[in-house]
Design a protein around this motif. Sequence first.
Motif: not given
Length: 321
Positions: A86-111
């Motif tokens: 997560l250290g690579m994400v800076q304040a001005d970055d825009v994040v695109i998150c890809i997930s078919k279900s949108g409910n993966s455990p990793e996604i729920k933790i990350l968002i």
Amino acid sequence: MNTKENILILAKKTILSESESIAKLIDFIDINFSEAVQILFNAKGRIIVTGIGKSAIIAQKIVATFNSTGTPSLFLHASEAIHGDLGMVQADDVVICISKSGNSPEIKILIPFLKRFGNKLIAITGNTTSFLAKESHYTLNTFVEAEACILNLAPTNSTTAQLVMGDALAVCLMSLRDFKNEDFAKYHPGGSLGKKLLLRVKDMIGNSLKPMVTPETSIKKVIFEISEKRLGVTAVVENDVVIGIITDGDIRRMLNENDTFIHLTAKDIMTKKPKIIQPSCMVVDAFNILEDFSITQLVVVDEGKYIGVLHLHDILKEGII
């Protein structure tokens, strides 16, 4: 039975299924997509693309396409993100998150962490009621009715839809940036593509031989010049100006038409007004001229001064075509 005919039928069915899923994406392109593109275009930082599983592989391809078309991007694996990346994400970055279900455990933790940082979040998902979709600022719908997989399990249609949506974003961003051939060449300097976009005639003839005779040169010496320089041609030059060329084909025709050539000179058998090209021209343009006129050599002239000869074989050796 898995006969050859059945294999062909299944292959065609797979392609048709995926193509139909892609076609239906058109119905999901709306104002939400336009606003997402504007956010990406106006981003002061980079574009971070993340995902898990097969979606992560698609994310890497989208990042590669963005970077090669003028949109600085980074890939962030969703599972690695919560373990330090997560250290690579800076304040001005825009994040695109890809997930078919949108409910993966990793996604729920990350968002929640991404939202805590204040980054704009764009979802690419096939489930518009998912956790990811609800928590994102913009959602790009990649819903597919089924996978092409005969078990309806392996990501096929869904990952293709994600890939196509990413390509749509990239193409729109290219248009907004007025991205041109020259820009594309800057990011692809290597390989045949880079050469095709960057290589100029002057880059290929700097150390090449320069066959040359005068109009009064004997045919014997003309033959020696063509043979010695090994380009199958020599320029005929008078007062530093190219007035013609003689190819090995011209020599053969001359021998067929004359019993002797003692009385002949270069001006008697030369081809007047040969095809010429400037050293600043692109090599790919030189190739097109050679192809259009069914010839193998071009005389290179710079402000009227004879520079050398560009041969088709040299272009082919570079792997441009």
